[in-house]
Write a protein that holds these residues in place. Structure first.
Motif, PDB file in Angstrom:
ATOM      1  N   SER A  35      43.469  42.146  36.883  1.00 21.84           N
ATOM      2  CA  SER A  35      43.808  40.731  37.046  1.00 21.84           C
ATOM      3  C   SER A  35      45.203  40.572  37.634  1.00 21.84           C
ATOM      4  O   SER A  35      45.414  39.788  38.565  1.00 21.84           O
ATOM      5  CB  SER A  35      43.734  40.007  35.701  1.00 21.84           C
ATOM      6  OG  SER A  35      42.418  39.945  35.215  1.00 21.84           O
ATOM      7  N   CYS A  36      46.157  41.301  37.095  1.00 21.52           N
ATOM      8  CA  CYS A  36      47.533  41.198  37.580  1.00 21.52           C
ATOM      9  C   CYS A  36      47.643  41.653  39.035  1.00 21.52           C
ATOM     10  O   CYS A  36      48.325  41.017  39.849  1.00 21.52           O
ATOM     11  CB  CYS A  36      48.469  42.011  36.698  1.00 21.52           C
ATOM     12  SG  CYS A  36      48.447  41.560  34.949  1.00 21.52           S
ATOM     13  N   ARG A  37      46.974  42.753  39.367  1.00 24.29           N
ATOM     14  CA  ARG A  37      47.010  43.239  40.755  1.00 24.29           C
ATOM     15  C   ARG A  37      46.370  42.230  41.700  1.00 24.29           C
ATOM     16  O   ARG A  37      46.843  42.026  42.823  1.00 24.29           O
ATOM     17  CB  ARG A  37      46.315  44.594  40.873  1.00 24.29           C
ATOM     18  CG  ARG A  37      47.032  45.719  40.184  1.00 24.29           C
ATOM     19  CD  ARG A  37      46.490  47.084  40.602  1.00 24.29           C
ATOM     20  NE  ARG A  37      45.060  47.242  40.362  1.00 24.29           N
ATOM     21  CZ  ARG A  37      44.540  47.648  39.212  1.00 24.29           C
ATOM     22  NH1 ARG A  37      45.329  47.929  38.184  1.00 24.29           N
ATOM     23  NH2 ARG A  37      43.230  47.791  39.079  1.00 24.29           N
ATOM     24  N   THR A  38      45.292  41.602  41.250  1.00 28.57           N
ATOM     25  CA  THR A  38      44.616  40.600  42.076  1.00 28.57           C
ATOM     26  C   THR A  38      45.523  39.409  42.337  1.00 28.57           C
ATOM     27  O   THR A  38      45.628  38.918  43.468  1.00 28.57           O
ATOM     28  CB  THR A  38      43.323  40.134  41.383  1.00 28.57           C
ATOM     29  OG1 THR A  38      42.432  41.245  41.250  1.00 28.57           O
ATOM     30  CG2 THR A  38      42.634  39.037  42.180  1.00 28.57           C
ATOM     31  N   GLN A  39      46.188  38.932  41.314  1.00 30.23           N
ATOM     32  CA  GLN A  39      47.069  37.777  41.457  1.00 30.23           C
ATOM     33  C   GLN A  39      48.247  38.100  42.383  1.00 30.23           C
ATOM     34  O   GLN A  39      48.603  37.304  43.265  1.00 30.23           O
ATOM     35  CB  GLN A  39      47.573  37.354  40.072  1.00 30.23           C
ATOM     36  CG  GLN A  39      48.180  35.978  40.021  1.00 30.23           C
ATOM     37  CD  GLN A  39      47.158  34.868  39.917  1.00 30.23           C
ATOM     38  OE1 GLN A  39      46.093  34.948  40.519  1.00 30.23           O
ATOM     39  NE2 GLN A  39      47.482  33.830  39.185  1.00 30.23           N
ATOM     40  N   ILE A  40      48.840  39.254  42.202  1.00 30.57           N
ATOM     41  CA  ILE A  40      49.948  39.670  43.061  1.00 30.57           C
ATOM     42  C   ILE A  40      49.487  39.827  44.500  1.00 30.57           C
ATOM     43  O   ILE A  40      50.186  39.468  45.449  1.00 30.57           O
ATOM     44  CB  ILE A  40      50.559  40.988  42.527  1.00 30.57           C
ATOM     45  CG1 ILE A  40      51.251  40.748  41.186  1.00 30.57           C
ATOM     46  CG2 ILE A  40      51.533  41.603  43.530  1.00 30.57           C
ATOM     47  CD1 ILE A  40      51.629  42.013  40.447  1.00 30.57           C
ATOM     48  N   HIS A  41      48.287  40.347  44.665  1.00 30.60           N
ATOM     49  CA  HIS A  41      47.727  40.589  45.991  1.00 30.60           C
ATOM     50  C   HIS A  41      47.419  39.292  46.735  1.00 30.60           C
ATOM     51  O   HIS A  41      47.701  39.155  47.922  1.00 30.60           O
ATOM     52  CB  HIS A  41      46.453  41.417  45.839  1.00 30.60           C
ATOM     53  CG  HIS A  41      45.614  41.500  47.076  1.00 30.60           C
ATOM     54  ND1 HIS A  41      46.018  42.187  48.197  1.00 30.60           N
ATOM     55  CD2 HIS A  41      44.404  40.967  47.373  1.00 30.60           C
ATOM     56  CE1 HIS A  41      45.083  42.087  49.132  1.00 30.60           C
ATOM     57  NE2 HIS A  41      44.102  41.353  48.659  1.00 30.60           N
ATOM     58  N   GLU A  42      46.867  38.309  46.041  1.00 28.83           N
ATOM     59  CA  GLU A  42      46.376  37.112  46.714  1.00 28.83           C
ATOM     60  C   GLU A  42      47.440  36.043  46.923  1.00 28.83           C
ATOM     61  O   GLU A  42      47.348  35.264  47.865  1.00 28.83           O
ATOM     62  CB  GLU A  42      45.216  36.506  45.923  1.00 28.83           C
ATOM     63  CG  GLU A  42      43.945  37.339  45.969  1.00 28.83           C
ATOM     64  CD  GLU A  42      42.736  36.575  45.465  1.00 28.83           C
ATOM     65  OE1 GLU A  42      42.850  35.341  45.258  1.00 28.83           O
ATOM     66  OE2 GLU A  42      41.682  37.196  45.297  1.00 28.83           O
ATOM     67  N   LEU A  43      48.429  35.971  46.053  1.00 24.77           N
ATOM     68  CA  LEU A  43      49.404  34.889  46.123  1.00 24.77           C
ATOM     69  C   LEU A  43      50.695  35.349  46.797  1.00 24.77           C
ATOM     70  O   LEU A  43      50.792  36.461  47.294  1.00 24.77           O
ATOM     71  CB  LEU A  43      49.658  34.339  44.716  1.00 24.77           C
ATOM     72  CG  LEU A  43      48.399  33.826  43.996  1.00 24.77           C
ATOM     73  CD1 LEU A  43      48.759  33.273  42.612  1.00 24.77           C
ATOM     74  CD2 LEU A  43      47.672  32.778  44.817  1.00 24.77           C
ATOM     75  N   ASP A  44      51.687  34.495  46.801  1.00 27.82           N
ATOM     76  CA  ASP A  44      52.921  34.732  47.559  1.00 27.82           C
ATOM     77  C   ASP A  44      53.863  35.642  46.781  1.00 27.82           C
ATOM     78  O   ASP A  44      54.782  35.178  46.102  1.00 27.82           O
ATOM     79  CB  ASP A  44      53.590  33.391  47.863  1.00 27.82           C
ATOM     80  CG  ASP A  44      54.756  33.526  48.823  1.00 27.82           C
ATOM     81  OD1 ASP A  44      55.033  34.661  49.257  1.00 27.82           O
ATOM     82  OD2 ASP A  44      55.379  32.497  49.151  1.00 27.82           O
ATOM     83  N   SER A  45      53.637  36.943  46.902  1.00 33.86           N
ATOM     84  CA  SER A  45      54.422  37.927  46.154  1.00 33.86           C
ATOM     85  C   SER A  45      55.505  38.573  47.009  1.00 33.86           C
ATOM     86  O   SER A  45      56.038  39.616  46.640  1.00 33.86           O
ATOM     87  CB  SER A  45      53.493  39.007  45.599  1.00 33.86           C
ATOM     88  OG  SER A  45      52.821  39.672  46.646  1.00 33.86           O
ATOM     89  N   GLY A  46      55.795  38.002  48.155  1.00 37.10           N
ATOM     90  CA  GLY A  46      56.851  38.554  49.001  1.00 37.10           C
ATOM     91  C   GLY A  46      56.487  39.871  49.646  1.00 37.10           C
ATOM     92  O   GLY A  46      57.360  40.655  50.002  1.00 37.10           O
ATOM     93  N   GLY A  47      55.197  40.123  49.809  1.00 34.19           N
ATOM     94  CA  GLY A  47      54.766  41.349  50.466  1.00 34.19           C
ATOM     95  C   GLY A  47      54.481  42.500  49.517  1.00 34.19           C
ATOM     96  O   GLY A  47      54.077  43.573  49.956  1.00 34.19           O
TER      97      GLY A  47
END
Length: 371
Positions: free
Chosen positions: A263-275
């Motif tokens: 879940s955490c990896r998905t959220q970081i991957h899909e949203l604005d995580s600065g790359g």
């Protein structure tokens, strides 16, 4: 092990979201082989002097991120363990537990417990990689079946990767992570925070030479199925924007972002995580093993194939810093931007499929990112 990029073409992706009745999220990529299928042809390495450990093939790792399971196998064998995997399809029942379907959850979990009973009765350990599934074995199952001795044994014998290597592998020293990857931020999954703890992870990272800071960001906002349900997307994003995403955007691009939870990896991957992309602990440590190709996300910019996002076929275009969901709205690349499949393994090609043109696919070398 090519990944299927067809689901990332615009027509198919929109149709899949509509039929499933879920929020406007990225359709997960499906690898050509599951972890179990890969393991069926795997030749064991190492001396296995510590005995046999059963690696639990949770659904997320097995079907979506098998590269993490492969990294764990390499790390465990290097540490002196002989690794086994169940060959049949099993599940911890979390999907049904989290949606209140307890009758189905009990049947699914009972089948799994019976399959693992022989291993744990003999004193064998079960190492689990996904925190939410690990928490079922360590907590939820015992609450559902308080009088079942096999459930109790599974509770006692289930360990995290870090616990296995720090508490059950006397004398083990992890590989020293290269200086370029020695700075890490850890987004600890909610189930790990509540049930499992992170002390063993901190100690293992210290031994590996990693300066790891645990983020005090709370929930990433995906919260299992919650963030995928229609009507919850804005709340899911708002949770991530409260602390997690702003911190990642402010962090140096070379910093590793540890996120053991799917879940955490998905959220970081899909949203604005600065790359940034989330890395499992197994990936980071396995990337430092002798002879490893060093392709774990965060090890070095461009060291792993680019995740899905706008880029021309065969180009070197990198991760869109706006995030996948935002990118679909804002990016200037246009509707024919290609989608690169994520997490290509080191022994195969991955596929680029042009959005809007399901017939155009190009095999791309993961070493060069070129066709």
């Amino acid at each position: 092990m090519p990944y299927d990029g067809i689901a990332h073409t615009a027509p198919v992706s929109k149709a899949a979201v509509a039929v499933a009745g879920v929020a406007d999220r990225e359709v997960p990529l499906v690898p050509g082989r599951t972890l179990q299928q890969w393991f069926g042809g795997h030749e064991p390495r190492g001396d296995g002097r510590r005995g046999t450990v059963l690696l639990w093939p949770d659904t997320f790792t097995n079907h979506f991120h098998p590269h993490i399971g492969r990294a764990a196998v390499a790390l465990l064998e290097h540490a002196g363990w002989r690794v086994e995997l169940p060959t049949e399809a099993l599940c911890c029942g979390l999907t049904w537990i989290s949606t209140g379907q307890l009758g189905i959850a009990e049947r699914v979990l009972t089948r799994t417990v019976r399959r693992l009973a022989g291993h744990v009765r003999a004193g064998g350990l079960v190492v689990a990689l996904e925190p939410s599934c690990t928490a079922v074995f360590r907590s939820g199952a015992a609450e559902m079946f308080p009088g079942d001795r096999d459930v109790r044994r599974l509770h006692e014998k289930t360990v995290t990767l870090a616990e296995l290597l720090t508490e059950h592998s006397p004398g083990y020293e992890p590989p020293r992570v290269p200086e370029r990857s020695a700075r890490a931020l850890a987004q600890v999954h909610c189930h790990q925070h509540a049930v499992l703890g992170w002390d063993a992870d901190r100690e293992l990272l210290r031994r590996a030479g990693v300066d790891a800071e645990r983020l005090e960001a709370g929930c990433c906002g995906l919260a299992g199925n919650f963030g995928f349900e229609r009507g919850h997307l804005d709340v899911s994003e708002a949770c991530a924007e409260r602390a997690l995403l702003p911190r990642l955007r402010a962090e140096d691009e070379a910093t590793v972002v540890l996120a053991d939870g799917f879940s955490c990896r998905t959220q970081i991957h899909e949203l604005d995580s600065g790359g940034h992309e989330g890395v499992h602990l197994a990936e980071l440590l396995a990337s430092a093993l002798p002879g490893a190709p060093g392709r774990a996300y965060g090890v070095a910019p461009g060291a792993r194939p680019a995740p899905p996002g706008p880029a021309g076929p065969g180009s070197r275009a990198g991760r869109c810093r706006a995030g996948r969901r935002r990118c679909r709205r804002r990016c200037r690349a246009g509707p024919r931007a290609a989608t690169l499949s994520r997490h290509a393994p080191s022994d195969g090609l991955y596929t680029v499929v042009e959005s809007g043109n399901t017939g155009a696919a190009t095999n791309v070398d993961p070493e060069t990112h070129h066709a």
